[in-house]
Design a protein around this motif. Structure first.
Motif, PDB file in Angstrom:
ATOM      1  N   TYR A  40       0.975  -1.216  -0.242  1.00  0.00           N
ATOM      2  CA  TYR A  40       0.067  -0.186   0.031  1.00  0.00           C
ATOM      3  C   TYR A  40       0.587   1.301  -0.032  1.00  0.00           C
ATOM      4  O   TYR A  40       2.120   1.308   0.510  1.00  0.00           O
ATOM      5  CB  TYR A  40      -0.827   0.104   1.267  1.00  0.00           C
ATOM      6  N   LEU A  71       0.719   5.825   0.644  1.00  0.00           N
ATOM      7  CA  LEU A  71      -0.144   6.528   1.224  1.00  0.00           C
ATOM      8  C   LEU A  71       0.203   8.068   0.974  1.00  0.00           C
ATOM      9  O   LEU A  71       1.471   8.103   0.866  1.00  0.00           O
ATOM     10  CB  LEU A  71      -0.436   6.206   2.711  1.00  0.00           C
ATOM     11  N   TYR A  88       0.190  11.844   3.002  1.00  0.00           N
ATOM     12  CA  TYR A  88      -0.286  12.397   4.144  1.00  0.00           C
ATOM     13  C   TYR A  88       0.171  14.201   3.741  1.00  0.00           C
ATOM     14  O   TYR A  88       1.140  14.342   3.211  1.00  0.00           O
ATOM     15  CB  TYR A  88       0.682  12.086   5.500  1.00  0.00           C
ATOM     16  N   PHE A 107      -4.003  11.905   7.024  1.00  0.00           N
ATOM     17  CA  PHE A 107      -3.943  11.212   5.928  1.00  0.00           C
ATOM     18  C   PHE A 107      -4.952  11.638   4.948  1.00  0.00           C
ATOM     19  O   PHE A 107      -5.704  12.200   5.207  1.00  0.00           O
ATOM     20  CB  PHE A 107      -4.539   9.703   6.422  1.00  0.00           C
ATOM     21  N   SER A 116      -4.880   6.911  -0.150  1.00  0.00           N
ATOM     22  CA  SER A 116      -3.983   5.544  -0.393  1.00  0.00           C
ATOM     23  C   SER A 116      -4.351   4.898  -1.772  1.00  0.00           C
ATOM     24  O   SER A 116      -5.406   4.994  -2.481  1.00  0.00           O
ATOM     25  CB  SER A 116      -4.204   4.735   0.825  1.00  0.00           C
ATOM     26  N   ARG A 163       3.623   0.705   2.767  1.00  0.00           N
ATOM     27  CA  ARG A 163       3.360  -0.101   3.799  1.00  0.00           C
ATOM     28  C   ARG A 163       4.114  -1.261   3.494  1.00  0.00           C
ATOM     29  O   ARG A 163       4.021  -1.869   2.434  1.00  0.00           O
ATOM     30  CB  ARG A 163       1.995  -0.235   4.043  1.00  0.00           C
ATOM     31  N   GLY A 169       3.657  -4.491   9.007  1.00  0.00           N
ATOM     32  CA  GLY A 169       2.995  -3.498   8.016  1.00  0.00           C
ATOM     33  C   GLY A 169       3.161  -2.139   8.472  1.00  0.00           C
ATOM     34  O   GLY A 169       2.232  -1.285   8.336  1.00  0.00           O
ATOM     35  N   LEU A 197       4.579   1.695   8.548  1.00  0.00           N
ATOM     36  CA  LEU A 197       4.808   2.558   7.315  1.00  0.00           C
ATOM     37  C   LEU A 197       6.047   3.161   7.079  1.00  0.00           C
ATOM     38  O   LEU A 197       6.767   3.599   8.223  1.00  0.00           O
ATOM     39  CB  LEU A 197       3.720   3.910   7.349  1.00  0.00           C
ATOM     40  N   ARG A 239      -2.933   2.940  14.134  1.00  0.00           N
ATOM     41  CA  ARG A 239      -3.105   2.126  13.066  1.00  0.00           C
ATOM     42  C   ARG A 239      -4.765   2.048  12.910  1.00  0.00           C
ATOM     43  O   ARG A 239      -5.316   1.725  13.834  1.00  0.00           O
ATOM     44  CB  ARG A 239      -2.665   0.855  12.563  1.00  0.00           C
ATOM     45  N   ASP A 249      -6.840  -1.146   8.889  1.00  0.00           N
ATOM     46  CA  ASP A 249      -5.371  -1.836   8.888  1.00  0.00           C
ATOM     47  C   ASP A 249      -4.299  -1.291   8.066  1.00  0.00           C
ATOM     48  O   ASP A 249      -3.609  -1.767   7.521  1.00  0.00           O
ATOM     49  CB  ASP A 249      -5.677  -3.446   8.836  1.00  0.00           C
ATOM     50  N   THR A 250      -4.652  -0.134   7.414  1.00  0.00           N
ATOM     51  CA  THR A 250      -3.766   0.292   6.290  1.00  0.00           C
ATOM     52  C   THR A 250      -3.155   1.622   6.843  1.00  0.00           C
ATOM     53  O   THR A 250      -1.971   1.875   7.211  1.00  0.00           O
ATOM     54  CB  THR A 250      -4.500   0.707   5.053  1.00  0.00           C
ATOM     55  N   GLU A 251      -4.120   2.957   6.944  1.00  0.00           N
ATOM     56  CA  GLU A 251      -3.377   4.223   7.073  1.00  0.00           C
ATOM     57  C   GLU A 251      -3.349   4.274   8.696  1.00  0.00           C
ATOM     58  O   GLU A 251      -3.807   3.494   9.615  1.00  0.00           O
ATOM     59  CB  GLU A 251      -4.398   5.058   6.773  1.00  0.00           C
TER      60      GLU A 251
END
Lengths: 113, 112
Positions: free
Chosen positions: A32, A34, A36, A46, A49, A93, A99, A101, B94, B98-100
């Motif tokens: 992923y 993203l 910001y 955020f 994404s 990610r 996971g 960032l 998080r 479960d991503t950002e």
């Protein structure tokens, strides 16, 4: 070694025009990506994404494009507004690191009226 | 508002003193993070937690320790502050997707 790179520290754009912020990455295992936005004295917020299986994601004035073969993504803001002036961070990610960032160094966007 | 509170928001401390920064969340999320932001370096991960008493090191963990005794609180401790630890510290959680990650307002720490 930087895994996420934002090579332009700053970008200046006229109000109403398109802003294009770029980001390159080295790890093909990122799943992923993203973006910001950060204003001074505030935490990053955020923005948008994209999954690694997509090549485009759009949300209002913001569109993110992903080019996996080039390991490159970009954020397009159309039309740009003075309130968009901020630092923009690209993040990716990772697969194996819980996971977490990984962020680029950021690009400061200035939108001039 | 992601329900994250950092305290204190500003702190000035002397070299060699211990410092603890607190992050409190009201969202009951499993993952919590501490990042530092420095000019020319972006956001770098210090430590993270994936549950109560479950923590691990990030990219720049030297000189820092963390603790998570409750789901809602994640503490960052500088055992003996140095001038190189002058920075802005951000806590993050998080999100449900479960991503950002969602960030707190930050703590500006100055070590003199």
């Amino acid at each position: 070694d930087q895994q996420v790179k934002q090579n332009s520290p700053s970008l200046s754009v006229q109000e109403g025009r398109i802003s294009i912020l770029n980001c390159d990455y080295t790890n093909s295992m990122f799943d992923y990506f993203l973006w910001y936005k950060k204003y001074p004295a505030e935490g990053p917020t955020f923005l948008i994404s994209i999954s690694s299986i997509k090549d485009k994601n759009e949300d209002g004035r913001f569109t993110v494009f992903l080019n996996k073969s080039a390991k490159h993504l970009s954020l397009h803001i159309v039309p740009s507004q003075p309130g968009d002036s901020a630092v923009y961070f690209c993040a990716a990610r990772g697969w194996g690191s819980q996971g977490n960032l990984i962020f680029g160094k950021g690009t400061k966007l200035s939108v001039k009226p | 508002d992601a329900g994250i509170t950092q305290s204190p928001r500003h702190k000035v401390t002397e070299t060699g003193t211990p410092v603890t920064l607190r992050c409190h969340q009201t969202e009951n999320h499993r993952y919590m993070y501490w990042y530092r932001q420095d000019p020319g370096h972006g956001l770098r991960l210090i430590h993270y937690s994936y549950g109560v008493k479950d923590t691990d090191k990030g990219e720049v963990s030297d000189g820092y320790s963390v603790s998570r005794s409750k789901t809602e609180d994640f503490l960052l401790t500088l055992e003996s502050a140095t001038s190189s630890q002058t920075s802005v510290y951000f806590c993050a959680i998080r999100g449900a997707s479960d991503t950002e990650a969602f960030f707190g307002q930050g703590t500006r720490l100055t070590v003199v």
